[in-house]
Design a protein around this motif. Structure first.
Motif, PDB file in Angstrom:
ATOM      1  N   LEU A   1     -14.421  -4.339 -29.652  1.00  0.00           N
ATOM      2  CA  LEU A   1     -13.332  -5.264 -29.962  1.00  0.00           C
ATOM      3  C   LEU A   1     -12.910  -6.000 -28.708  1.00  0.00           C
ATOM      4  O   LEU A   1     -12.787  -5.401 -27.639  1.00  0.00           O
ATOM      5  N   THR A   2     -12.674  -7.307 -28.838  1.00  0.00           N
ATOM      6  CA  THR A   2     -12.119  -8.083 -27.739  1.00  0.00           C
ATOM      7  C   THR A   2     -10.815  -8.725 -28.194  1.00  0.00           C
ATOM      8  O   THR A   2     -10.465  -8.698 -29.384  1.00  0.00           O
ATOM      9  N   LEU A   3     -10.086  -9.290 -27.251  1.00  0.00           N
ATOM     10  CA  LEU A   3      -8.795  -9.923 -27.535  1.00  0.00           C
ATOM     11  C   LEU A   3      -8.892 -11.411 -27.256  1.00  0.00           C
ATOM     12  O   LEU A   3      -9.334 -11.831 -26.189  1.00  0.00           O
ATOM     13  N   THR A   4      -8.473 -12.214 -28.224  1.00  0.00           N
ATOM     14  CA  THR A   4      -8.550 -13.657 -28.083  1.00  0.00           C
ATOM     15  C   THR A   4      -7.196 -14.276 -28.413  1.00  0.00           C
ATOM     16  O   THR A   4      -6.197 -13.565 -28.552  1.00  0.00           O
ATOM     17  N   TYR A   5      -7.162 -15.597 -28.540  1.00  0.00           N
ATOM     18  CA  TYR A   5      -5.901 -16.287 -28.818  1.00  0.00           C
ATOM     19  C   TYR A   5      -6.194 -17.596 -29.540  1.00  0.00           C
ATOM     20  O   TYR A   5      -7.263 -18.199 -29.367  1.00  0.00           O
ATOM     21  N   TYR A   6      -5.240 -18.042 -30.321  1.00  0.00           N
ATOM     22  CA  TYR A   6      -5.369 -19.242 -31.150  1.00  0.00           C
ATOM     23  C   TYR A   6      -5.679 -20.503 -30.338  1.00  0.00           C
ATOM     24  O   TYR A   6      -6.241 -21.463 -30.848  1.00  0.00           O
ATOM     25  N   GLY A   7      -5.361 -20.472 -29.055  1.00  0.00           N
ATOM     26  CA  GLY A   7      -5.666 -21.604 -28.180  1.00  0.00           C
ATOM     27  C   GLY A   7      -7.148 -21.867 -28.026  1.00  0.00           C
ATOM     28  O   GLY A   7      -7.539 -22.903 -27.482  1.00  0.00           O
ATOM     29  N   GLY A   8      -7.990 -20.968 -28.511  1.00  0.00           N
ATOM     30  CA  GLY A   8      -9.418 -21.212 -28.530  1.00  0.00           C
ATOM     31  C   GLY A   8      -9.872 -21.944 -29.782  1.00  0.00           C
ATOM     32  O   GLY A   8     -11.009 -22.419 -29.858  1.00  0.00           O
ATOM     33  N   GLU A   9      -8.985 -22.041 -30.775  1.00  0.00           N
ATOM     34  CA  GLU A   9      -9.299 -22.718 -32.033  1.00  0.00           C
ATOM     35  C   GLU A   9      -8.655 -24.098 -32.111  1.00  0.00           C
ATOM     36  O   GLU A   9      -9.251 -25.048 -32.624  1.00  0.00           O
ATOM     37  N   LYS A  10      -7.433 -24.188 -31.649  1.00  0.00           N
ATOM     38  CA  LYS A  10      -6.683 -25.442 -31.638  1.00  0.00           C
ATOM     39  C   LYS A  10      -6.044 -25.627 -30.276  1.00  0.00           C
ATOM     40  O   LYS A  10      -5.859 -24.668 -29.525  1.00  0.00           O
ATOM     41  N   VAL A  11      -5.687 -26.849 -29.975  1.00  0.00           N
ATOM     42  CA  VAL A  11      -5.079 -27.143 -28.674  1.00  0.00           C
ATOM     43  C   VAL A  11      -3.668 -26.556 -28.609  1.00  0.00           C
ATOM     44  O   VAL A  11      -2.828 -26.839 -29.468  1.00  0.00           O
ATOM     45  N   VAL A  12      -3.427 -25.738 -27.608  1.00  0.00           N
ATOM     46  CA  VAL A  12      -2.093 -25.215 -27.324  1.00  0.00           C
ATOM     47  C   VAL A  12      -1.716 -25.722 -25.937  1.00  0.00           C
ATOM     48  O   VAL A  12      -2.273 -25.267 -24.934  1.00  0.00           O
ATOM     49  N   PRO A  13      -0.827 -26.712 -25.843  1.00  0.00           N
ATOM     50  CA  PRO A  13      -0.460 -27.260 -24.539  1.00  0.00           C
ATOM     51  C   PRO A  13      -0.037 -26.163 -23.561  1.00  0.00           C
ATOM     52  O   PRO A  13       0.722 -25.260 -23.909  1.00  0.00           O
ATOM     53  N   GLY A  14      -0.579 -26.235 -22.367  1.00  0.00           N
ATOM     54  CA  GLY A  14      -0.294 -25.233 -21.350  1.00  0.00           C
ATOM     55  C   GLY A  14      -1.355 -24.160 -21.257  1.00  0.00           C
ATOM     56  O   GLY A  14      -1.454 -23.467 -20.241  1.00  0.00           O
ATOM     57  N   TYR A  15      -2.181 -24.006 -22.314  1.00  0.00           N
ATOM     58  CA  TYR A  15      -3.223 -22.976 -22.289  1.00  0.00           C
ATOM     59  C   TYR A  15      -4.464 -23.479 -21.550  1.00  0.00           C
ATOM     60  O   TYR A  15      -5.232 -22.704 -21.005  1.00  0.00           O
ATOM     61  N   ASN A  16      -4.671 -24.800 -21.612  1.00  0.00           N
ATOM     62  CA  ASN A  16      -5.633 -25.499 -20.758  1.00  0.00           C
ATOM     63  C   ASN A  16      -7.022 -24.850 -20.736  1.00  0.00           C
ATOM     64  O   ASN A  16      -7.599 -24.600 -21.791  1.00  0.00           O
ATOM     65  N   MET A  17      -7.559 -24.582 -19.553  1.00  0.00           N
ATOM     66  CA  MET A  17      -8.934 -24.105 -19.463  1.00  0.00           C
ATOM     67  C   MET A  17      -9.142 -22.769 -20.164  1.00  0.00           C
ATOM     68  O   MET A  17     -10.233 -22.485 -20.670  1.00  0.00           O
ATOM     69  N   MET A  18      -8.123 -21.937 -20.233  1.00  0.00           N
ATOM     70  CA  MET A  18      -8.297 -20.646 -20.892  1.00  0.00           C
ATOM     71  C   MET A  18      -8.580 -20.829 -22.380  1.00  0.00           C
ATOM     72  O   MET A  18      -9.271 -20.014 -22.991  1.00  0.00           O
ATOM     73  N   GLY A  19      -8.085 -21.917 -22.968  1.00  0.00           N
ATOM     74  CA  GLY A  19      -8.400 -22.196 -24.361  1.00  0.00           C
ATOM     75  C   GLY A  19      -9.883 -22.440 -24.560  1.00  0.00           C
ATOM     76  O   GLY A  19     -10.483 -22.000 -25.553  1.00  0.00           O
ATOM     77  N   VAL A  20     -10.501 -23.141 -23.621  1.00  0.00           N
ATOM     78  CA  VAL A  20     -11.938 -23.396 -23.693  1.00  0.00           C
ATOM     79  C   VAL A  20     -12.714 -22.090 -23.534  1.00  0.00           C
ATOM     80  O   VAL A  20     -13.708 -21.842 -24.223  1.00  0.00           O
ATOM     81  N   CYS A  21     -12.232 -21.228 -22.652  1.00  0.00           N
ATOM     82  CA  CYS A  21     -12.873 -19.921 -22.465  1.00  0.00           C
ATOM     83  C   CYS A  21     -12.753 -19.064 -23.725  1.00  0.00           C
ATOM     84  O   CYS A  21     -13.702 -18.365 -24.110  1.00  0.00           O
ATOM     85  N   LYS A  22     -11.598 -19.108 -24.375  1.00  0.00           N
ATOM     86  CA  LYS A  22     -11.426 -18.325 -25.600  1.00  0.00           C
ATOM     87  C   LYS A  22     -12.299 -18.861 -26.726  1.00  0.00           C
ATOM     88  O   LYS A  22     -12.786 -18.097 -27.573  1.00  0.00           O
ATOM     89  N   ALA A  23     -12.522 -20.175 -26.755  1.00  0.00           N
ATOM     90  CA  ALA A  23     -13.440 -20.733 -27.750  1.00  0.00           C
ATOM     91  C   ALA A  23     -14.838 -20.165 -27.547  1.00  0.00           C
ATOM     92  O   ALA A  23     -15.537 -19.814 -28.513  1.00  0.00           O
ATOM     93  N   ALA A  24     -15.269 -20.054 -26.300  1.00  0.00           N
ATOM     94  CA  ALA A  24     -16.570 -19.462 -26.001  1.00  0.00           C
ATOM     95  C   ALA A  24     -16.590 -17.982 -26.355  1.00  0.00           C
ATOM     96  O   ALA A  24     -17.594 -17.460 -26.868  1.00  0.00           O
TER      97      ALA A  24
END
Length: 266
Positions: free
Chosen positions: A142-165
């Motif tokens: 199991l890993t932990l992710t965040y919605y910022g990898g699915e949709k743009v969350v202002p302030g999440y920035n590059m980590m959102g792209v990493c979570k998408a990966a």
């Protein structure tokens, strides 16, 4: 008899007792699991983890730099020697240089991107590769992710792209390890105040947004995420793999601000 009586696993990424990884660990322990831990190299991080792991009698407390394959291989060799085999692994690891998180993604540096992707996304593949060698009877990763990898969350920035990966990695790893009866999933939690979250955006504003917009009209608790993580690592979820389980009071299903708009909160 608990759900994890006789089961053994390794948790990577506990920073302190506010970590989501520790919330999951507490639920695992309540159900009878035996848990080993890794920590970042260095005395400071070792002390932090030992403060939590030693009182529960953890037999494995090992340094691990996930940017080094030899470190990951060593940890899981130690885990095999210590426990015989593993039934579960919790991967709770993410990092990006602070300057590259704080700036807009368009301004992030090439080196920062490489570092963030290697630690936050590729490390799951490397961990899964070596963990699978000591999971002969199958198990759950199991890993932990965040919605910022699915949709743009202002302030999440590059980590959102990493979570998408990371999210895509979960699906491909689920396919790769399925024949070994090893499941790979992710829990996507709403905002939880942790050491990592302090580096990203404005936590209070984001938490308030969940209170206003989520169907349940509140944000989640750390304990709720812990329980969901325990479920995904348990045999109760034996038919689930390649999934991203949202624990966010329904925030991710909303296509508009909903009731918050009617109340003038957004």
């Amino acid at each position: 008899m608990g759900l994890f009586t006789g089961k053994k696993g390794v948790v990577l990424g506990v920073a302190n007792d506010f970590s989501i990884a520790w919330a999951v660990t507490r639920k695992l322990l309540d159900e009878g699991a035996e848990v080993g831990f890794t920590h970042l190299p260095g005395d400071k991080m070792e002390r932090r983890v030992r403060k939590l792991a030693e009182p529960i009698g953890a037999k494995l407390i090992a340094s691990c730099d996930v940017q080094k394959d030899e470190d990951i291989a060593r940890v899981f060799e130690q885990a095999g020697e210590t426990y015989g085999k593993l039934d579960f692994v919790l991967h709770s690891i993410a990092f990006a240089p602070l300057d590259d998180i704080k700036c807009a993604f368009v301004d992030a540096s090439r080196e920062g991107f490489k570092t963030a992707m290697e630690i936050s996304a590729y490390s799951l593949a490397a961990v899964s590769r070596y963990a699978s060698k000591v999971m002969p009877d199958g198990g759950s990763i199991l890993t932990l992710t965040y919605y910022g990898g699915e949709k743009v969350v202002p302030g999440y920035n590059m980590m959102g792209v990493c979570k998408a990966a990371l999210d895509a990695s979960v699906k491909y790893l689920a396919y790769d390890l399925g024949p070994k009866n090893i499941r790979v999933n992710a829990v996507s939690a709403g905002p939880v105040k942790t050491l990592a979250a302090s580096a990203v955006g404005d936590f209070d504003d984001l938490s308030g947004l969940y209170d206003a917009v989520a169907p349940m009209q509140r944000n989640i608790t750390r304990e709720e995420v812990g329980a969901a993580g325990m479920f995904m690592l348990s045999d109760l979820s034996s038919g689930i793999t390649g999934e991203i389980l949202h624990v966010d009071c329904g925030y991710n299903v909303m296509g508009s601000p909903g009731r918050a708009l009617a109340k003038g909160k957004v």
